[in-house]
Write a protein that holds these residues in place. Sequence first.
Motif, PDB file in Angstrom:
ATOM      1  N   ARG A 100      21.657 -66.295 -33.854  1.00  0.00           N
ATOM      2  CA  ARG A 100      20.492 -66.640 -35.083  1.00  0.00           C
ATOM      3  C   ARG A 100      20.012 -67.810 -34.573  1.00  0.00           C
ATOM      4  N   SER A 146      19.648 -51.132 -37.566  1.00  0.00           N
ATOM      5  CA  SER A 146      19.723 -52.341 -38.601  1.00  0.00           C
ATOM      6  C   SER A 146      18.586 -52.182 -39.537  1.00  0.00           C
ATOM      7  N   MET A 147      18.525 -52.911 -40.442  1.00  0.00           N
ATOM      8  CA  MET A 147      17.375 -53.141 -41.483  1.00  0.00           C
ATOM      9  C   MET A 147      16.526 -53.876 -40.581  1.00  0.00           C
ATOM     10  N   ARG A 153      12.939 -61.703 -40.085  1.00  0.00           N
ATOM     11  CA  ARG A 153      13.432 -62.761 -40.858  1.00  0.00           C
ATOM     12  C   ARG A 153      13.571 -63.960 -39.886  1.00  0.00           C
ATOM     13  N   TYR A 159      17.050 -60.107 -32.127  1.00  0.00           N
ATOM     14  CA  TYR A 159      17.907 -59.043 -32.757  1.00  0.00           C
ATOM     15  C   TYR A 159      16.813 -57.874 -33.148  1.00  0.00           C
ATOM     16  N   PRO A 189      22.223 -49.615 -41.038  1.00  0.00           N
ATOM     17  CA  PRO A 189      23.264 -50.547 -42.034  1.00  0.00           C
ATOM     18  C   PRO A 189      22.470 -51.542 -42.762  1.00  0.00           C
ATOM     19  N   TYR A 191      23.439 -54.948 -45.375  1.00  0.00           N
ATOM     20  CA  TYR A 191      24.264 -56.335 -45.177  1.00  0.00           C
ATOM     21  C   TYR A 191      25.688 -55.792 -45.245  1.00  0.00           C
ATOM     22  N   GLN A 196      30.365 -60.170 -37.860  1.00  0.00           N
ATOM     23  CA  GLN A 196      29.168 -60.503 -37.301  1.00  0.00           C
ATOM     24  C   GLN A 196      28.546 -61.109 -38.579  1.00  0.00           C
TER      25      GLN A 196
HETATM   26  C1  GCO Z   1      21.185 -61.305 -40.449  1.00  0.00           C
HETATM   27  C2  GCO Z   1      22.205 -60.056 -40.288  1.00  0.00           C
HETATM   28  C3  GCO Z   1      21.551 -58.984 -40.053  1.00  0.00           C
HETATM   29  C4  GCO Z   1      22.669 -57.713 -40.192  1.00  0.00           C
HETATM   30  C5  GCO Z   1      21.928 -56.497 -40.076  1.00  0.00           C
HETATM   31  C6  GCO Z   1      21.217 -56.193 -41.388  1.00  0.00           C
HETATM   32  O1  GCO Z   1      21.294 -62.426 -39.705  1.00  0.00           O
HETATM   33  O2  GCO Z   1      20.069 -61.054 -40.733  1.00  0.00           O
HETATM   34  O3  GCO Z   1      23.073 -60.401 -39.345  1.00  0.00           O
HETATM   35  O4  GCO Z   1      20.769 -58.820 -39.106  1.00  0.00           O
HETATM   36  O5  GCO Z   1      23.426 -58.018 -39.172  1.00  0.00           O
HETATM   37  O6  GCO Z   1      21.422 -56.264 -38.921  1.00  0.00           O
HETATM   38  O7  GCO Z   1      20.579 -54.920 -41.401  1.00  0.00           O
END
Ligand code: GCO
Length: 266
Positions: A100, A146-147, A153, A159, A189, A191, A196
Amino acid sequence: MDPKDFSLEGKVAWVTGASYGIGFGIASAYAKMGAKIVFNDLHEDKVALGIESYKKLGIDAYGFACDVTKEEEVKAAVEKIIAKFGRIDILVNNAGIIKRIPMTEMSASDFRAVVDVDLNAPFICAKTVIPHMIKQGHGKIINICSMMSELGRETVSAYAAAKGGLKMLTKNIASEYGEYNIQCNGIGPGYIATPQTAPLRERQPDGSRHPFDAFIVAKTPAGRWGTPEDLQGPAVFLASDASNFVNGHILYVDGGILAYIGKQPQ
Ligand code: GCO
Ligand code: NAP
């Protein structure tokens, strides 16, 4: 429909990066449904921990260290699995990392590292396993998307790019190998409370909830974080004969977050 369609009796399932977290949850469910469990992790110590954790659930899992970004290691791993079990019925590309970092501050090597694990590795594992699935006349590949396969965001550019690519790799494997009775689908998935996402749920110095924690709970119609257990039923479905005509689909298991515009600010 026969209830046995949901059984994984006698199937061999390889779940990558499954010493703990989502992978461990999925593999444990597969074992409960009768599958033989194979898993890998990056480091021997984590593999040993994983073997112990599976044992505590009465699961005799076959684990080994393998860096899924290294093609030679993956080839050797698949040869080991085939030598030991004679088949690989189910591959779950679960291993993944996230960094991140605001995009303009992210190094190209950090960006590449995330794409390497989250997109290149699923490609390497799938391309190595598919010839065996073709030979045996069937196979299931499940990519953990993932979402962020749909949404972006701040700070997760690498990612999101990787998981968006993984969504399309899933559809392409489905398109290219569906004729060999190989189904390739994704699970997206929401959250989920795992190591992680632990940094997003840490208590603040004053004991209050992490702002992101409160944000996600408000954005999720289910009003809570998910758990690896929430993913078990969908993962069993996609690994079983019950989903033999489901191909190229990303099944979002997110408590409704992708469907929801969000509560009106009070
Ligand atoms: C983030 C989270 C998400 C989750 C997931 C959501 O920092 O936003 O880590 O990325 O891991 O992938 O579906
Ligand atoms: P996690 O707790 O960080 O576990 C990731 C696992 O992958 C670890 O066991 C890790 O091993 C392994 N791994 C990382 N790089 C690897 C490599 N190069 N080779 C082999 N193994 C490697 O993650 P998680 O939350 O369980 O997530 C699992 C998957 O779900 C990931 O793909 C993630 O992107 C995805 N996902 C997670 C969420 C969520 O909210 N948690 C939501 C959507 C999607 P080490 O322990 O040795 O590092």
